[in-house]
Write an enzyme that holds these catalytic residues in place. Structure first.
Site, PDB file in Angstrom:
ATOM      1  N   CYS A 142     -57.240 -28.221   6.750  1.00  0.00           N
ATOM      2  CA  CYS A 142     -58.659 -28.318   7.102  1.00  0.00           C
ATOM      3  C   CYS A 142     -59.317 -29.515   6.437  1.00  0.00           C
ATOM      4  CB  CYS A 142     -59.360 -27.023   6.727  1.00  0.00           C
ATOM      5  SG  CYS A 142     -58.568 -25.629   7.508  1.00  0.00           S
ATOM      6  N   TYR A 171     -42.027 -41.267  -2.777  1.00  0.00           N
ATOM      7  CA  TYR A 171     -43.420 -40.830  -2.873  1.00  0.00           C
ATOM      8  C   TYR A 171     -43.794 -39.892  -1.726  1.00  0.00           C
ATOM      9  CZ  TYR A 171     -43.082 -44.716  -6.081  1.00  0.00           C
ATOM     10  OH  TYR A 171     -42.653 -45.553  -7.075  1.00  0.00           O
ATOM     11  N   GLY A 196     -40.773 -52.383  -7.892  1.00  0.00           N
ATOM     12  CA  GLY A 196     -41.805 -52.897  -7.001  1.00  0.00           C
ATOM     13  C   GLY A 196     -41.361 -53.507  -5.700  1.00  0.00           C
TER      14      GLY A 196
HETATM   15  C1  LIG Z   1     -43.827 -46.427 -10.100  1.00  0.00           C
HETATM   16  C2  LIG Z   1     -43.201 -47.320 -11.104  1.00  0.00           C
HETATM   17  C3  LIG Z   1     -42.035 -48.027 -10.809  1.00  0.00           C
HETATM   18  C4  LIG Z   1     -41.351 -47.989  -9.453  1.00  0.00           C
HETATM   19  O1  LIG Z   1     -42.036 -48.743  -8.505  1.00  0.00           O
HETATM   20  P1  LIG Z   1     -41.403 -48.939  -7.023  1.00  0.00           P
HETATM   21  O2  LIG Z   1     -42.442 -49.711  -6.319  1.00  0.00           O
HETATM   22  O3  LIG Z   1     -41.198 -47.591  -6.459  1.00  0.00           O
HETATM   23  O4  LIG Z   1     -40.142 -49.701  -7.189  1.00  0.00           O
HETATM   24  C5  LIG Z   1     -41.461 -48.785 -11.815  1.00  0.00           C
HETATM   25  N1  LIG Z   1     -42.023 -48.861 -13.046  1.00  0.00           N
HETATM   26  C6  LIG Z   1     -43.154 -48.204 -13.356  1.00  0.00           C
HETATM   27  C7  LIG Z   1     -43.716 -48.331 -14.715  1.00  0.00           C
HETATM   28  C8  LIG Z   1     -43.782 -47.422 -12.397  1.00  0.00           C
HETATM   29  O5  LIG Z   1     -44.911 -46.783 -12.707  1.00  0.00           O
END
Ligand SMILES: *Cc1c(COP(=O)(O)O)cnc(C)c1O
Length: 429
Positions: A357, A385, A244
């Site tokens: 489009c 992403y 995160g």
């Molecule tokens: C997407 C995800 C992550 C990674 O999140 P980032 O913001 O890219 O670090 C980690 N754990 C889970 C369960 C996720 O779905």
């Protein structure tokens, strides 16, 4: 250090000019820097072993969904990374890249029986279970295979990650994990199931977090649960705080990984010192964006310039099917001209749009650029992403992917050909 910089007026990835990549592989093309990937991973690995902490006390499980190209997984695997997967497909990618299934954790709210079987057959490290019905299904599937599934429960600590609603996952109203209040009961159920081995606890509260305060708040709530479980003789072997941590797209100032991990380990150490001296408890992380986001750009070519009464458009050959984030989250990506100075072009304010489009097919809005038809542009911070969310909308083949290592450039995914796109289709007899 920036891995994408101008050298003699031309934008480079490490020591390789983006123009030469476009000349060799065409556009649109994702370009990744191996050095960036390596440094961003090592920020975690080094913070995990700071102050002499043994490497075995933690495991960084790169979140495969942020960028699942085999070469990306290969580089991270060689650095010792584990992997956080959200599908059976991602497990097969990790294995194809040489990854060790004993360092794989499996997240996600919708694991199918087939996916469970696949993961169990490879003895992955842990399933991050997100609901009671999933727990029962996993117990059943493991039983049929004569196996025991190691699990952690994904708890929803109900903290506000203060990020975009689509990427906030730790509030009680969203679909992820089990509610904090129900977690103890869920653990009691898990502990009673014959083919389940309660192994850890996890949470993941959201993405693109700039501040670590919500993460530390989540940690405190997780620690509270671990204490309650210990008092019921349910002993855990690991604690997984998720991913995160955000990155700089524009002028955001995300917390440094070393500072965040420093604060996190300080809390964990103090707590363990007080209560669990000598009992091993591994700390797991699931970072995605903070490792790969700023290790990639999307290279594209200007096709047309359109000047209107109220707006000007630069139509490029990349589109929302290549880079979905602006259309999906109104995300902001920096745009750079690959040649720093185009003396033949006047500056104008453009919306940079793709050929699809849909009015939603824009990649950047109101950017001042001095460009001509045929110029190359690079969308910054596109490593996470980007390609993994790409689609074939409008029967557009997905972009090529190139990994740069110093002055070497490697094609790590061929551009999709149109015939690939309908190869699985058939007409009526
Ligand atoms: C997407 C995800 C992550 C990674 O999140 P980032 O913001 O890219 O670090 C980690 N754990 C889970 C369960 C996720 O779905």
């Amino acid at each position: 250090m920036s891995y994408f910089s101008y050298q003699n007026g031309a934008l480079h990835a490490e020591n390789t000019s983006l123009s030469s990549i476009a000349a060799q592989f065409g556009t649109p093309t994702y370009v990744y820097s191996k050095a960036a990937l390596t440094d961003h991973f090592l920020a975690y690995a080094d913070a995990c072993t700071a102050g002499g902490r043994p490497a075995t006390d933690s495991l960084v499980c790169y979140s495969v969904k942020s960028n699942s190209n085999l070469a990306v997984l290969q580089v991270l695997n060689q650095l010792g990374s584990g992997f956080d997967i959200v599908s059976g497909g991602e497990l097969l990618r990790v294995l194809a890249a040489g990854g060790d299934p004993r360092k794989v954790i499996f997240s996600g709210v919708g694991k199918t029986r087939d996916e469970m079987r696949l993961a169990l057959s490879h003895d992955i490290l842990c399933f991050n279970v997100e609901s009671i019905p999933e727990l029962h299904r996993l117990n059943e599937v493991a039983g049929e295979m004569g196996k025991t599934a190691a699990i952690s429960l994904r708890v929803n600590p109900n903290v506000d990650a203060k990020t975009h609603p689509y990427i906030s996952t730790g509030l009680k109203d969203n679909k992820f994990g089990v509610a904090y209040e129900d977690a103890l009961d869920c653990y009691r159920t898990a502990a009673s199931l014959p083919h389940i081995n309660v192994s850890g606890i996890d949470c993941h509260i959201g993405s693109q977090l700039l501040d670590d305060a919500p993460l530390l708040e989540a940690l405190d709530k997780v620690i509270e649960l671990v204490d309650q479980l210990a008092s019921e003789n349910i002993a855990l072997h690991h604690l997984d705080i998720g991913g995160g941590i955000g990155i700089t797209y524009d002028d955001e100032k995300p917390v440094a990984v070393s500072a965040y991990l420093g604060r996190l380990f300080a809390r964990i150490d103090a707590w363990r010192e007080e209560k669990y001296q000598g009992i091993p408890l591994k700390v797991l992380f699931e970072p995605g964006r903070s490792i790969v986001g700023n290790a990639g750009v999307l290279l594209t070519e200007v096709q047309y310039l359109k000047y209107g009464a109220s707006k000007n458009f630069a139509v490029v050959d990349a589109a929302m099917n290549d880079l979905m984030r602006p259309a999906m989250y109104e995300a902001w990506h920096g745009v750079q001209a690959v040649l720093e100075c185009n003396v033949d072009a006047a500056s104008h304010t453009y919306d940079v749009v793709g050929p699809i489009c849909e009015s939603g097919d824009w990649l950047a809005r109101e950017r001042v650029l001095a460009v001509s038809q045929g110029d190359l542009l690079a969308f910054q911070s596109a490593g996470a992403y980007g390609m993994t969310m790409a689609s074939n909308y409008n029967t557009r083949g997905r972009a090529a992917e190139v990994m740069v290592d110093g002055d070497n450039q490697y094609l790590v995914r061929k551009r999709e050909e149109t015939s690939d796109l309908f190869a699985l289709e058939s007409m009526l007899p």
